[in-house]
Write a protein that holds these residues in place. Structure first.
Motif, PDB file in Angstrom:
ATOM      1  N   MET A 138      25.415  38.800  51.337  1.00 49.20           N
ATOM      2  CA  MET A 138      25.270  40.032  52.084  1.00 49.20           C
ATOM      3  C   MET A 138      26.478  41.262  52.524  1.00 49.20           C
ATOM      4  SD  MET A 138      21.871  40.656  51.296  1.00 49.20           S
ATOM      5  CE  MET A 138      21.585  41.839  52.226  1.00 49.20           C
ATOM      6  N   ARG A 139      27.548  40.725  53.451  1.00 42.74           N
ATOM      7  CA  ARG A 139      28.609  41.053  53.522  1.00 42.74           C
ATOM      8  C   ARG A 139      29.439  41.253  52.964  1.00 42.74           C
ATOM      9  NH1 ARG A 139      30.294  38.410  58.079  1.00 42.74           N
ATOM     10  NH2 ARG A 139      28.529  36.891  58.463  1.00 42.74           N
ATOM     11  N   TYR A 140      30.151  39.706  52.428  1.00 44.43           N
ATOM     12  CA  TYR A 140      31.132  39.902  51.606  1.00 44.43           C
ATOM     13  C   TYR A 140      31.006  40.096  50.356  1.00 44.43           C
ATOM     14  CZ  TYR A 140      33.949  36.977  55.280  1.00 44.43           C
ATOM     15  OH  TYR A 140      34.123  36.764  56.075  1.00 44.43           O
ATOM     16  N   GLY A 141      29.414  40.347  49.905  1.00 38.79           N
ATOM     17  CA  GLY A 141      29.191  40.259  48.305  1.00 38.79           C
ATOM     18  C   GLY A 141      28.733  39.664  47.628  1.00 38.79           C
ATOM     19  N   GLY A 142      28.626  39.566  45.866  1.00 41.71           N
ATOM     20  CA  GLY A 142      27.845  39.157  45.021  1.00 41.71           C
ATOM     21  C   GLY A 142      28.421  39.088  43.863  1.00 41.71           C
ATOM     22  N   ASN A 143      29.263  40.548  43.509  1.00 40.40           N
ATOM     23  CA  ASN A 143      29.754  40.669  42.384  1.00 40.40           C
ATOM     24  C   ASN A 143      30.814  40.084  42.120  1.00 40.40           C
ATOM     25  OD1 ASN A 143      28.503  43.347  40.780  1.00 40.40           O
ATOM     26  ND2 ASN A 143      28.233  44.243  43.034  1.00 40.40           N
ATOM     27  N   THR A 144      31.226  39.980  40.817  1.00 43.19           N
ATOM     28  CA  THR A 144      32.107  39.246  39.901  1.00 43.19           C
ATOM     29  C   THR A 144      33.648  39.794  40.444  1.00 43.19           C
ATOM     30  OG1 THR A 144      31.491  38.966  37.858  1.00 43.19           O
ATOM     31  CG2 THR A 144      30.632  37.145  39.179  1.00 43.19           C
ATOM     32  N   SER A 145      34.716  39.574  40.049  1.00 38.53           N
ATOM     33  CA  SER A 145      36.001  40.081  40.351  1.00 38.53           C
ATOM     34  C   SER A 145      36.636  41.453  39.178  1.00 38.53           C
ATOM     35  CB  SER A 145      36.873  39.628  39.467  1.00 38.53           C
ATOM     36  OG  SER A 145      37.459  37.140  40.517  1.00 38.53           O
ATOM     37  N   CYS A 146      36.322  41.950  40.351  1.00 31.05           N
ATOM     38  CA  CYS A 146      37.146  43.440  39.574  1.00 31.05           C
ATOM     39  C   CYS A 146      37.968  44.297  40.975  1.00 31.05           C
ATOM     40  CB  CYS A 146      36.136  44.179  39.352  1.00 31.05           C
ATOM     41  SG  CYS A 146      36.862  46.013  38.764  1.00 31.05           S
TER      42      CYS A 146
END
Ligand SMILES: [Zn+2]
Ligand SMILES: [Zn+2]
Length: 263
Positions: A1-9
């Motif tokens: 929720m805070r660090y995020g769940g999307n992958t590398s970009c």
């Protein structure tokens, strides 16, 4: 929720020049939306991207970047050499039944170029490309512009001793203002997954310190780590003895923006 769940970009901006994109993970989708918000829906956007390797978490965003799905949008992708051609290998996964259309059927233009152990000029930036230890052919990048430097080593197999650092990685990170480095595992997790291609948090700090870098971004978090785990990991990393040689250690988080200008 805070660090995020999307992958590398990662999007790297030099002055008013179009952003340089590092990796095409699922974070490319929100980046595309942010570019549309900033430049408008009609502005033709020309992106240059550097792709470390072709694992899913680094390419899954490719067909979801809205500005390059439109006529006039372009993206030049520099990526690692493949058996066969880079474009042809991408075509093997961006194709039915995995995805409804192929890259050539998108309205924007996406071009692929293989690169390794070379330098590429992008606007006023110089991008140094080196092969780094991971699983399969994998690249790391160093971007220099206006006297500042950023190293990007997203996926990096730590050696057994977790002390030695390859010449290629040292060269990329040498005195860099910012190092964005694989920090997937705790020491305990690494003991179970020592050959999975990644680094520990402590090794990321070690690499940055060995290279004489200024600041470190812990990157490529393990998806099993919760926000609270990440807070604890970053707090511990800041206290490592070797972190004392750095000006700062932070955990990558979605939307985090860092000014890399020289002091
Ligand atoms: Zn990988
Ligand atoms: Zn990865």
């Amino acid at each position: 929720m805070r660090y995020g769940g999307n992958t590398s970009c990662v999007s790297l901006e030099v002055g008013d020049e179009p952003p340089i994109v590092l990796d095409l993970g699922s974070g490319l989708r929100p980046l595309g939306h942010a570019l549309e918000d900033r430049f408008g829906l009609d502005a033709p956007i020309e992106l240059t991207a550097f792709l470390t390797h072709l694992h899913w978490d680094h390419i899954i965003g490719l067909p979801f970047c809205r500005p390059i799905l439109r006529l006039g949008g372009t993206m030049e992708v520099f990526g690692p050499p493949q058996d066969g051609d880079l474009h042809e290998v991408i075509d093997r996964v961006v194709v039915p039944p995995f995805f409804p259309v192929q890259v050539k059927q998108l309205h924007g233009s996406i071009r692929f170029q293989e690169v390794a152990d070379d330098t590429v000029a992008v606007g006023s930036a110089k991008v140094t490309v080196r092969r780094v230890p991971h699983v399969g052919t994998t690249l790391g990048f160093r971007i220099e512009a206006n006297g500042s430097s950023v190293a990007y080593v997203s996926d990096h197999q730590a050696p057994d001793d977790r002390q030695s650092v390859s010449d290629a990685v040292l060269e990329l990170c040498d005195g860099a203002d910012l190092v964005i480095h694989d920090a997937q595992y705790t020491d305990d997790e690494f003991a179970e997954k020592a050959t999975w291609g990644h680094s520990t948090i402590a090794y990321a700090v070690h690499v940055a310190a060995e290279a004489g870098a200024r600041r470190l971004v812990l990157y490529h978090h393990d998806p099993l780590h919760s926000d609270d785990d990440m807070d604890r990991i970053v707090d511990e990393a800041v206290c490592f003895e070797r972190a004392g040689r750095l000006d700062g250690v932070v955990g990558a988080a979605e939307g985090l923006a860092i000014d890399v200008g020289r002091r």
